[in-house]
Design a protein around this motif. Sequence first.
Motif, PDB file in Angstrom:
ATOM      1  N   SER A   1       0.818  -1.206   0.000  1.00 36.05           N
ATOM      2  CA  SER A   1       0.000   0.000   0.000  1.00 36.05           C
ATOM      3  C   SER A   1       0.855   1.261   0.000  1.00 36.05           C
ATOM      4  CB  SER A   1      -0.892   0.011   1.249  1.00 36.05           C
ATOM      5  OG  SER A   1      -0.089   0.169   2.405  1.00 36.05           O
ATOM      6  N   ARG A   2       0.204   2.390  -0.200  1.00 33.29           N
ATOM      7  CA  ARG A   2       0.928   3.661  -0.180  1.00 33.29           C
ATOM      8  C   ARG A   2       1.641   3.860   1.155  1.00 33.29           C
ATOM      9  NH1 ARG A   2      -2.598   6.605  -2.213  1.00 33.29           N
ATOM     10  NH2 ARG A   2      -1.681   6.991  -4.245  1.00 33.29           N
ATOM     11  N   GLU A   3       0.999   3.446   2.236  1.00 36.90           N
ATOM     12  CA  GLU A   3       1.631   3.568   3.541  1.00 36.90           C
ATOM     13  C   GLU A   3       2.983   2.864   3.565  1.00 36.90           C
ATOM     14  OE1 GLU A   3      -2.747   4.037   4.166  1.00 36.90           O
ATOM     15  OE2 GLU A   3      -1.458   2.730   2.985  1.00 36.90           O
ATOM     16  N   VAL A   4       3.076   1.727   2.871  1.00 32.48           N
ATOM     17  CA  VAL A   4       4.309   0.940   2.857  1.00 32.48           C
ATOM     18  C   VAL A   4       5.312   1.505   1.857  1.00 32.48           C
ATOM     19  CG1 VAL A   4       5.309  -1.337   2.476  1.00 32.48           C
ATOM     20  CG2 VAL A   4       3.080  -1.128   3.592  1.00 32.48           C
ATOM     21  N   TYR A   5       4.882   1.759   0.615  1.00 36.07           N
ATOM     22  CA  TYR A   5       5.868   2.184  -0.378  1.00 36.07           C
ATOM     23  C   TYR A   5       6.334   3.615  -0.147  1.00 36.07           C
ATOM     24  CZ  TYR A   5       2.210   4.312  -3.483  1.00 36.07           C
ATOM     25  OH  TYR A   5       1.202   5.064  -4.032  1.00 36.07           O
ATOM     26  N   PHE A   6       5.509   4.434   0.466  1.00 35.09           N
ATOM     27  CA  PHE A   6       5.930   5.803   0.778  1.00 35.09           C
ATOM     28  C   PHE A   6       7.094   5.765   1.773  1.00 35.09           C
ATOM     29  CE2 PHE A   6       5.788   9.936   2.843  1.00 35.09           C
ATOM     30  CZ  PHE A   6       5.498  10.803   1.805  1.00 35.09           C
TER      31      PHE A   6
ATOM     32  N   PRO B   1       7.538  15.593   2.648  1.00 33.44           N
ATOM     33  CA  PRO B   1       8.576  15.724   3.674  1.00 33.44           C
ATOM     34  C   PRO B   1       9.954  15.918   3.050  1.00 33.44           C
ATOM     35  CG  PRO B   1       7.885  13.445   3.472  1.00 33.44           C
ATOM     36  CD  PRO B   1       6.934  14.253   2.652  1.00 33.44           C
ATOM     37  N   GLN B   2      10.893  16.448   3.835  1.00 34.87           N
ATOM     38  CA  GLN B   2      12.246  16.681   3.358  1.00 34.87           C
ATOM     39  C   GLN B   2      12.857  15.387   2.841  1.00 34.87           C
ATOM     40  OE1 GLN B   2      14.783  18.467   6.263  1.00 34.87           O
ATOM     41  NE2 GLN B   2      16.517  18.715   4.865  1.00 34.87           N
TER      42      GLN B   2
ATOM     43  N   TYR C   1      10.055  10.397  -5.679  1.00 35.25           N
ATOM     44  CA  TYR C   1      11.422   9.907  -5.546  1.00 35.25           C
ATOM     45  C   TYR C   1      12.135  10.445  -4.314  1.00 35.25           C
ATOM     46  CZ  TYR C   1      13.180  14.401  -7.431  1.00 35.25           C
ATOM     47  OH  TYR C   1      13.490  15.725  -7.627  1.00 35.25           O
ATOM     48  N   ASN C   2      13.164   9.714  -3.914  1.00 34.26           N
ATOM     49  CA  ASN C   2      14.068  10.142  -2.861  1.00 34.26           C
ATOM     50  C   ASN C   2      15.173  10.959  -3.521  1.00 34.26           C
ATOM     51  OD1 ASN C   2      16.405  10.070  -1.014  1.00 34.26           O
ATOM     52  ND2 ASN C   2      15.161   8.654   0.200  1.00 34.26           N
ATOM     53  N   THR C   3      15.454  12.139  -3.006  1.00 30.97           N
ATOM     54  CA  THR C   3      16.383  13.054  -3.672  1.00 30.97           C
ATOM     55  C   THR C   3      17.849  12.638  -3.546  1.00 30.97           C
ATOM     56  OG1 THR C   3      16.515  14.446  -1.682  1.00 30.97           O
ATOM     57  CG2 THR C   3      14.832  15.012  -3.320  1.00 30.97           C
ATOM     58  N   ALA C   4      18.145  11.669  -2.676  1.00 35.00           N
ATOM     59  CA  ALA C   4      19.539  11.345  -2.368  1.00 35.00           C
ATOM     60  C   ALA C   4      20.351  10.895  -3.575  1.00 35.00           C
ATOM     61  CB  ALA C   4      19.607  10.281  -1.273  1.00 35.00           C
ATOM     62  N   LYS C   5      19.785  10.045  -4.424  1.00 37.34           N
ATOM     63  CA  LYS C   5      20.552   9.463  -5.531  1.00 37.34           C
ATOM     64  C   LYS C   5      20.079   9.921  -6.910  1.00 37.34           C
ATOM     65  CE  LYS C   5      20.562   5.014  -5.091  1.00 37.34           C
ATOM     66  NZ  LYS C   5      20.580   3.578  -4.785  1.00 37.34           N
ATOM     67  N   MET C   6      19.090  10.768  -6.948  1.00 38.97           N
ATOM     68  CA  MET C   6      18.519  11.153  -8.234  1.00 38.97           C
ATOM     69  C   MET C   6      19.396  12.168  -8.958  1.00 38.97           C
ATOM     70  SD  MET C   6      16.010  10.551 -10.291  1.00 38.97           S
ATOM     71  CE  MET C   6      14.770   9.806  -9.242  1.00 38.97           C
ATOM     72  N   THR C   7      19.900  11.790 -10.122  1.00 40.34           N
ATOM     73  CA  THR C   7      20.744  12.677 -10.921  1.00 40.34           C
ATOM     74  C   THR C   7      19.893  13.463 -11.913  1.00 40.34           C
ATOM     75  OG1 THR C   7      21.100  10.999 -12.616  1.00 40.34           O
ATOM     76  CG2 THR C   7      22.650  11.045 -10.748  1.00 40.34           C
ATOM     77  N   ASP C   8      20.497  14.489 -12.487  1.00 43.31           N
ATOM     78  CA  ASP C   8      19.783  15.274 -13.498  1.00 43.31           C
ATOM     79  C   ASP C   8      19.406  14.404 -14.694  1.00 43.31           C
ATOM     80  OD1 ASP C   8      19.921  17.573 -11.988  1.00 43.31           O
ATOM     81  OD2 ASP C   8      21.683  18.391 -13.034  1.00 43.31           O
ATOM     82  N   LYS C   9      20.307  13.490 -15.056  1.00 36.78           N
ATOM     83  CA  LYS C   9      20.030  12.615 -16.196  1.00 36.78           C
ATOM     84  C   LYS C   9      18.826  11.725 -15.917  1.00 36.78           C
ATOM     85  CE  LYS C   9      22.286   9.518 -19.489  1.00 36.78           C
ATOM     86  NZ  LYS C   9      23.561   8.847 -19.863  1.00 36.78           N
ATOM     87  N   ALA C  10      18.744  11.201 -14.700  1.00 33.96           N
ATOM     88  CA  ALA C  10      17.601  10.363 -14.329  1.00 33.96           C
ATOM     89  C   ALA C  10      16.314  11.172 -14.342  1.00 33.96           C
ATOM     90  CB  ALA C  10      17.834   9.745 -12.951  1.00 33.96           C
ATOM     91  N   LYS C  11      16.368  12.383 -13.842  1.00 36.81           N
ATOM     92  CA  LYS C  11      15.178  13.248 -13.841  1.00 36.81           C
ATOM     93  C   LYS C  11      14.715  13.531 -15.263  1.00 36.81           C
ATOM     94  CE  LYS C  11      16.434  15.740  -9.593  1.00 36.81           C
ATOM     95  NZ  LYS C  11      16.815  17.075  -9.038  1.00 36.81           N
ATOM     96  N   GLU C  12      15.650  13.884 -16.116  1.00 37.04           N
ATOM     97  CA  GLU C  12      15.312  14.189 -17.516  1.00 37.04           C
ATOM     98  C   GLU C  12      14.686  12.979 -18.200  1.00 37.04           C
ATOM     99  OE1 GLU C  12      18.994  15.416 -19.205  1.00 37.04           O
ATOM    100  OE2 GLU C  12      19.092  17.295 -18.047  1.00 37.04           O
TER     101      GLU C  12
END
Length: 320
Positions: free
Chosen positions: A89-94, A137-138, A264-275
Motif C-alpha cells: 500500500s501507499r503507507e508501505v511504499y511511501f 517531507p524533506q 522519488y528520494n532526492t539522495a541518488k537522483m541525478t539530473d540525467k535520471a530526472k530528464e
Amino acid sequence: MKESRQRTLGRRAFGGLAAGVGLAMALSACGGSSNPLSSAPASSGAPASGGALVIGSADFPESQILAEVYAGALNGAGVTASTKPNIGSREVYFKAVQDGSVDVVPDYSGNLLLYVNKDATEVSADDIAKALPTKLPQGLAVLDASKAEDKDAMVVTKATAEKNQLKSIEDMAKVCSEMVLGAPATFAERAYGLPGLKKNYNCVPKKLEPFSDGGGAVTLKALLSDQVQVADIYTTTPSIPDNDLVVLEDPKNNFIAQQVLPLYNTAKMTDKAKETLNAVSKVLTTEDLINLNRAVSGSQKQNPKDAADAWLKEKGLVKQ
C-alpha cells in the motif's frame, strides 16, 4: 481494498479491483499490508548522489507496469535501474522511498497529496501540481506529472448517452433521478460519491446498486444489460473503449485529478535520471495506460516488463 479514495481519501488510496469482462485487474493505488522489502538490506543512511536506482511499485498491475516503464527508460538512457514490485500500500511504499529502500515509485497526484495533507482542498490538475511539492517531507520530491490519469469516472453506454444527450455529469443531472447508479457500497458515503454528485451537480440517482468488483466484470455486465444506467469505472479500464462506453466529463472536478507521476528520494537522483523520467511523463497518456493494462491483464497475458519494453520502443524512448 479499493474503497477509500476521496476526494477525502479514496479508493486508489487503499487498493482494489477494477477490470473489464474476463479481466481481474487490480487498479488501485494502494492495497495489502505485507512488506516484501522486509528481506531487503537495510538502508545505511543517505547514499551518495548517483548510482544504481531501485524502482518500486504498489501491489497492482498498473503500478508494476509503470515501474518497469521507468526502469526500462532509465536503463536505456544509461542509468542503471532495477525494479522492486509489489511493495504494498501507499503507507508501505511511501516509507520505503523515505528510508531509501527504493528510490522511485510511480504514484497518482491527487491521492498522494491527500496522503501527505489530509486537509487538502485542491482538485484540479494545476492546483494539485502546485500544492504537492510543498507538502512532501524533506528528502522526497516529485517529477513532472503525465497526462495519463487513472481516476473514478461516471460511465454510460453509447446508447444511453445518445438517448439523453449526455456529454458530462452536468448533463446527467437532468435525468439523474431516473438512473440507477452502479458503484461500490461506500460510494454512498464518500465525498466524491453520492454526496459529491448532489453537492456539485444536484444529481441524486434513483438508486445506488452496490457492486464489490471495483468497476469490473460484474459492474460492466450490469451496465451493458441496462440493470444500471451509469457506473463508477476507473478511466484506465480497458472495458471502456472495448465496449464503446462513454466517460462523462466532470467540469466541476467532483473526481479530483489523479495524474501519474514519479515520487522519488532526492539522495541518488541525478539530473540525467530526472530528464529521462520527465521524458516518459511527457508522452504517457491515459490511452497508453489502457493499452498497457489490456496487454498485461487481458488475453495476451504479457508480463509487465515485456509490455513496458514494447511501449518504450514504440514511443522512441529506447533504441529498437
